[in-house]
Motif scaffolding. Structure first.
Motif, PDB file in Angstrom:
ATOM      1  N   GLN A 126       3.410  19.062  -0.291  1.00  0.00           N
ATOM      2  CA  GLN A 126       4.093  19.186  -1.563  1.00  0.00           C
ATOM      3  C   GLN A 126       3.793  17.997  -2.467  1.00  0.00           C
ATOM      4  O   GLN A 126       3.715  18.125  -3.676  1.00  0.00           O
ATOM      5  CB  GLN A 126       5.604  19.302  -1.349  1.00  0.00           C
ATOM      6  N   ALA A 127       3.618  16.819  -1.868  1.00  0.00           N
ATOM      7  CA  ALA A 127       3.313  15.621  -2.661  1.00  0.00           C
ATOM      8  C   ALA A 127       1.831  15.529  -2.993  1.00  0.00           C
ATOM      9  O   ALA A 127       1.445  14.826  -3.911  1.00  0.00           O
ATOM     10  CB  ALA A 127       3.750  14.364  -1.903  1.00  0.00           C
ATOM     11  N   ALA A 128       0.973  16.229  -2.264  1.00  0.00           N
ATOM     12  CA  ALA A 128      -0.477  16.127  -2.422  1.00  0.00           C
ATOM     13  C   ALA A 128      -0.968  16.526  -3.807  1.00  0.00           C
ATOM     14  O   ALA A 128      -1.864  15.880  -4.340  1.00  0.00           O
ATOM     15  CB  ALA A 128      -1.190  16.938  -1.353  1.00  0.00           C
ATOM     16  N   PRO A 129      -0.435  17.573  -4.452  1.00  0.00           N
ATOM     17  CA  PRO A 129      -0.972  17.908  -5.780  1.00  0.00           C
ATOM     18  C   PRO A 129      -0.805  16.787  -6.788  1.00  0.00           C
ATOM     19  O   PRO A 129      -1.575  16.677  -7.726  1.00  0.00           O
ATOM     20  CB  PRO A 129      -0.182  19.155  -6.195  1.00  0.00           C
ATOM     21  N   ALA A 130       0.208  15.942  -6.587  1.00  0.00           N
ATOM     22  CA  ALA A 130       0.404  14.842  -7.532  1.00  0.00           C
ATOM     23  C   ALA A 130      -0.635  13.752  -7.330  1.00  0.00           C
ATOM     24  O   ALA A 130      -0.922  12.987  -8.240  1.00  0.00           O
ATOM     25  CB  ALA A 130       1.811  14.259  -7.370  1.00  0.00           C
ATOM     26  N   GLN A 131      -1.209  13.670  -6.126  1.00  0.00           N
ATOM     27  CA  GLN A 131      -2.216  12.640  -5.840  1.00  0.00           C
ATOM     28  C   GLN A 131      -3.594  13.149  -6.233  1.00  0.00           C
ATOM     29  O   GLN A 131      -3.827  14.346  -6.339  1.00  0.00           O
ATOM     30  CB  GLN A 131      -2.221  12.306  -4.350  1.00  0.00           C
ATOM     31  N   ASN A 132      -4.517  12.183  -6.384  1.00  0.00           N
ATOM     32  CA  ASN A 132      -5.890  12.625  -6.645  1.00  0.00           C
ATOM     33  C   ASN A 132      -6.568  12.955  -5.317  1.00  0.00           C
ATOM     34  O   ASN A 132      -6.114  12.524  -4.265  1.00  0.00           O
ATOM     35  CB  ASN A 132      -6.659  11.570  -7.446  1.00  0.00           C
ATOM     36  N   PRO A 133      -7.652  13.723  -5.289  1.00  0.00           N
ATOM     37  CA  PRO A 133      -8.287  14.169  -4.044  1.00  0.00           C
ATOM     38  C   PRO A 133      -8.765  12.999  -3.179  1.00  0.00           C
ATOM     39  O   PRO A 133      -8.685  13.078  -1.961  1.00  0.00           O
ATOM     40  CB  PRO A 133      -9.464  15.014  -4.512  1.00  0.00           C
ATOM     41  N   SER A 134      -9.265  11.930  -3.778  1.00  0.00           N
ATOM     42  CA  SER A 134      -9.750  10.824  -2.955  1.00  0.00           C
ATOM     43  C   SER A 134      -8.601  10.135  -2.240  1.00  0.00           C
ATOM     44  O   SER A 134      -8.734   9.729  -1.084  1.00  0.00           O
ATOM     45  CB  SER A 134     -10.531   9.829  -3.810  1.00  0.00           C
ATOM     46  N   ALA A 135      -7.430  10.019  -2.870  1.00  0.00           N
ATOM     47  CA  ALA A 135      -6.269   9.416  -2.212  1.00  0.00           C
ATOM     48  C   ALA A 135      -5.784  10.327  -1.090  1.00  0.00           C
ATOM     49  O   ALA A 135      -5.375   9.851  -0.023  1.00  0.00           O
ATOM     50  CB  ALA A 135      -5.156   9.172  -3.225  1.00  0.00           C
ATOM     51  N   GLN A 136      -5.828  11.640  -1.291  1.00  0.00           N
ATOM     52  CA  GLN A 136      -5.417  12.586  -0.263  1.00  0.00           C
ATOM     53  C   GLN A 136      -6.362  12.501   0.932  1.00  0.00           C
ATOM     54  O   GLN A 136      -5.908  12.483   2.071  1.00  0.00           O
ATOM     55  CB  GLN A 136      -5.412  14.000  -0.837  1.00  0.00           C
ATOM     56  N   ASN A 137      -7.656  12.437   0.684  1.00  0.00           N
ATOM     57  CA  ASN A 137      -8.626  12.305   1.768  1.00  0.00           C
ATOM     58  C   ASN A 137      -8.428  10.996   2.520  1.00  0.00           C
ATOM     59  O   ASN A 137      -8.553  10.950   3.737  1.00  0.00           O
ATOM     60  CB  ASN A 137     -10.054  12.390   1.231  1.00  0.00           C
ATOM     61  N   MET A 138      -8.097   9.934   1.780  1.00  0.00           N
ATOM     62  CA  MET A 138      -7.881   8.638   2.411  1.00  0.00           C
ATOM     63  C   MET A 138      -6.657   8.692   3.315  1.00  0.00           C
ATOM     64  O   MET A 138      -6.677   8.184   4.432  1.00  0.00           O
ATOM     65  CB  MET A 138      -7.721   7.547   1.344  1.00  0.00           C
ATOM     66  N   SER A 139      -5.551   9.321   2.842  1.00  0.00           N
ATOM     67  CA  SER A 139      -4.343   9.402   3.677  1.00  0.00           C
ATOM     68  C   SER A 139      -4.596  10.290   4.885  1.00  0.00           C
ATOM     69  O   SER A 139      -4.102  10.014   5.977  1.00  0.00           O
ATOM     70  CB  SER A 139      -3.159   9.911   2.851  1.00  0.00           C
ATOM     71  N   ASN A 140      -5.359  11.365   4.739  1.00  0.00           N
ATOM     72  CA  ASN A 140      -5.720  12.215   5.885  1.00  0.00           C
ATOM     73  C   ASN A 140      -6.541  11.430   6.886  1.00  0.00           C
ATOM     74  O   ASN A 140      -6.342  11.558   8.096  1.00  0.00           O
ATOM     75  CB  ASN A 140      -6.496  13.442   5.427  1.00  0.00           C
ATOM     76  N   ALA A 141      -7.448  10.625   6.397  1.00  0.00           N
ATOM     77  CA  ALA A 141      -8.276   9.822   7.291  1.00  0.00           C
ATOM     78  C   ALA A 141      -7.436   8.793   8.033  1.00  0.00           C
ATOM     79  O   ALA A 141      -7.609   8.568   9.240  1.00  0.00           O
ATOM     80  CB  ALA A 141      -9.378   9.135   6.510  1.00  0.00           C
ATOM     81  N   LYS A 142      -6.486   8.170   7.339  1.00  0.00           N
ATOM     82  CA  LYS A 142      -5.608   7.191   7.992  1.00  0.00           C
ATOM     83  C   LYS A 142      -4.737   7.868   9.039  1.00  0.00           C
ATOM     84  O   LYS A 142      -4.531   7.335  10.138  1.00  0.00           O
ATOM     85  CB  LYS A 142      -4.742   6.483   6.946  1.00  0.00           C
ATOM     86  N   ALA A 143      -4.218   9.042   8.706  1.00  0.00           N
ATOM     87  CA  ALA A 143      -3.395   9.778   9.666  1.00  0.00           C
ATOM     88  C   ALA A 143      -4.225  10.152  10.881  1.00  0.00           C
ATOM     89  O   ALA A 143      -3.752  10.047  12.028  1.00  0.00           O
ATOM     90  CB  ALA A 143      -2.809  11.019   9.010  1.00  0.00           C
ATOM     91  N   LEU A 144      -5.445  10.583  10.663  1.00  0.00           N
ATOM     92  CA  LEU A 144      -6.325  10.947  11.763  1.00  0.00           C
ATOM     93  C   LEU A 144      -6.649   9.739  12.613  1.00  0.00           C
ATOM     94  O   LEU A 144      -6.657   9.817  13.851  1.00  0.00           O
ATOM     95  CB  LEU A 144      -7.608  11.580  11.215  1.00  0.00           C
ATOM     96  N   LEU A 145      -6.890   8.599  11.982  1.00  0.00           N
ATOM     97  CA  LEU A 145      -7.178   7.369  12.712  1.00  0.00           C
ATOM     98  C   LEU A 145      -5.984   6.982  13.577  1.00  0.00           C
ATOM     99  O   LEU A 145      -6.137   6.637  14.758  1.00  0.00           O
ATOM    100  CB  LEU A 145      -7.523   6.240  11.740  1.00  0.00           C
ATOM    101  N   ALA A 146      -4.783   7.053  13.014  1.00  0.00           N
ATOM    102  CA  ALA A 146      -3.584   6.713  13.780  1.00  0.00           C
ATOM    103  C   ALA A 146      -3.404   7.650  14.961  1.00  0.00           C
ATOM    104  O   ALA A 146      -3.075   7.220  16.082  1.00  0.00           O
ATOM    105  CB  ALA A 146      -2.359   6.754  12.870  1.00  0.00           C
TER     106      ALA A 146
END
Length: 162
Positions: A126-146
């Protein structure tokens, strides 16, 4: 009368002779000017020929430069195409590895985490549309790393890690 007639004819010839001399003088001046113009025209033609030769040499040099640039750009384009193909293969391989890590991370989650994860995922979506795609990819990558680090630590703790 014949004497005066001869004098008139002689006078007429003298006047015509003077007119002819004046006209010849005028023609002489014009011919001198024409000769002077001819010399200046010859000089101008010589300068034009020299300028034409210089321009021809410059055009030849430009043709050589264009040919060299074309060859150089062709080589760079070929190298860029090769590099682009390599990068595309690496991106595909990276996406495959990312998908595998995601599957491993999802499979390694404890049963209680599965209940909490969907709620967190829904809130993130729900919060993702407010973010830009590169920030969303970065948070997905951080979540995956964790998730991958947590999985690795659990495997080490149980002694199953290599």
């Amino acid at each position: 009368m014949s004497h005066s007639f001869g004098l008139v004819i002689e006078s007429l010839v003298a006047v015509l002779l003077l007119v002819t001399i004046g006209y010849c003088t005028l023609l002489n001046r014009r011919l001198k000017r024409l000769k002077a113009d001819e010399h200046s025209m010859r000089a101008m033609i010589a300068e034009l020929i020299t300028a034409t030769e210089i321009a021809e040499r410059a055009i030849g040099g430009l043709k050589v430069t264009v040919r060299e640039c074309d060859e150089n750009l062709g080589a760079q384009l070929a190298a860029g195409t090769t590099l682009s193909a390599k990068l595309a293969k690496q991106v595909t391989a990276g996406e495959t590895i990312l998908n595998r890590l995601t599957q491993i991370a999802l499979a390694a989650r404890p049963a209680g985490a599965d209940v909490e994860a969907p709620a967190a995922t829904v809130a993130a979506e729900q919060a993702a549309p407010a973010q830009n795609p590169s920030a969303q990819n970065m948070s997905n990558a951080k979540a995956l790393l964790a998730a991958a680090q947590a999985f690795s630590e659990r495997r080490r703790a149980t002694g199953l890690a290599a």
